[in-house]
Scaffold this motif. Sequence first.
Motif, PDB file in Angstrom:
ATOM      1  N   SER A 279      13.727   0.815 -36.335  1.00  0.00           N
ATOM      2  CA  SER A 279      14.107   2.103 -35.755  1.00  0.00           C
ATOM      3  C   SER A 279      14.752   1.800 -34.405  1.00  0.00           C
ATOM      4  N   THR A 282      12.235   5.776 -30.001  1.00  0.00           N
ATOM      5  CA  THR A 282      11.045   6.587 -30.259  1.00  0.00           C
ATOM      6  C   THR A 282      11.155   7.918 -29.526  1.00  0.00           C
ATOM      7  N   ASP A 318      11.615   6.654 -34.536  1.00  0.00           N
ATOM      8  CA  ASP A 318      10.210   6.972 -34.818  1.00  0.00           C
ATOM      9  C   ASP A 318       9.844   8.221 -34.039  1.00  0.00           C
ATOM     10  N   LYS A 320       6.461   9.920 -32.488  1.00  0.00           N
ATOM     11  CA  LYS A 320       5.048   9.606 -32.241  1.00  0.00           C
ATOM     12  C   LYS A 320       4.386  10.704 -31.422  1.00  0.00           C
ATOM     13  N   LEU A 326       2.159   7.046 -35.120  1.00  0.00           N
ATOM     14  CA  LEU A 326       3.438   7.320 -35.791  1.00  0.00           C
ATOM     15  C   LEU A 326       3.279   8.542 -36.696  1.00  0.00           C
ATOM     16  N   ARG A 329       9.485   9.605 -39.309  1.00  0.00           N
ATOM     17  CA  ARG A 329      10.724   8.894 -38.979  1.00  0.00           C
ATOM     18  C   ARG A 329      11.870   9.799 -39.346  1.00  0.00           C
ATOM     19  N   GLU A 371       5.001  10.792 -42.105  1.00  0.00           N
ATOM     20  CA  GLU A 371       4.180   9.671 -42.601  1.00  0.00           C
ATOM     21  C   GLU A 371       3.017  10.177 -43.454  1.00  0.00           C
TER      22      GLU A 371
END
Length: 371
Positions: A279, A282, A318, A320, A326, A329, A371
């Motif tokens: 990636s 973030t 990503d 988060k 996480l 994405r 995720e």
Amino acid sequence: MTSLTSSKRLVVKIGSSILVDEAKGRIRRDWLDALTDDVARLHKQGCEVVLVSSGAIRLGRTHLKLASGPLKLEESQAAAATGQIQLAHAYQAALARHGITVAQVLLTLDDSEQRRRYLNARQTMATLLGLGAVPVINENDTVATDEIRFGDNDRLGARVAEMISADTLVLLSDIDGLYTGDPRTDSSARYIPEIREITSEIEAMAGAAASNLSNGGMVTKLIAGRIALAAGCRMAIADGRQVGALGALIDGTTRCSWFLPEGSPLSARKKWIKGSLTSAGTLVVDDGAVRALSKGKSLLPAGVTGIDGEFKRGDVVDVKDRTGRLLARGLVAYAVEDARRIAGRKSAEIEKLLGFRGRDEMVHRDDLVVE
Ligand code: GLU
């Protein structure tokens, strides 16, 4: 039924034989006006459109009064140099009727094969799309020599679709799709409405069903299909000769052969996002955004509290939570410097903060894999 209306990013390849009046060697203005009316209609519905247009050599040939028969390489390069100006101008004038800006992008094979140039071209096109322009693309025929040419715009169109992660590629051609043989000479030739895999049997059919009028016959269309399917992009081969052909496809009043990637284009796109190994950065999000994501909603700039990394528009990032867990994405809709400017702010403020009206979402839910 497969339909164009669900497309968010569409590449339309326009063959020389449908754009240019064969006898006069000039652009079919009524055809181009109708095409651009349909592009404007798609634009209004929030679909980004890229046009890959042939015709430069054919138009330049008329203009330079070159004799009929096959052209030498240097003659076709000279013809392309003259014709490309006319081509670009015609698109500009036709789309200006709808207040849409046109951008000319001329690519060579190297631009799609060398990573740095590929990324550069991709970034330029993403920026243009973000600014609401319609890129009109052709091969840079003037400088491309035989060994380093695409040679046909079917493959160029597929490479462009791959490059900009388009969900749909339409090849407007002089034939309405794929047949088991050449329908002009073989009365038993059957129409194939849907192709999920390009098997050797299908390749054999394409050899027989060559479309002679355009540069790219069925063989190059199948190569294009392979590239598109591998990129998770569906592809249609449609008869583009009628005035309003794209509109008829949008309305579903005409048939076309669809090449469909496994699953929906959306799931193929998500699979690709999930499968990407690295990636580029973030996005750290607040608790409100964590809840929104768990409900399948998009990530808005307002929910972003921190940004790391160096990413461009369309890169994988990503997402988060504050603790570093996480969550998801996705493909980010803004380059890092713009993302920093709009983080924590309302979507309505984007235009004021950046000077252009980008997307409302930092990462749209279609581009997000939780995720
Ligand atoms: N690039 C060429 C042109 O604009 C056409 C290639 C093709 O027809 O596929 O004339």
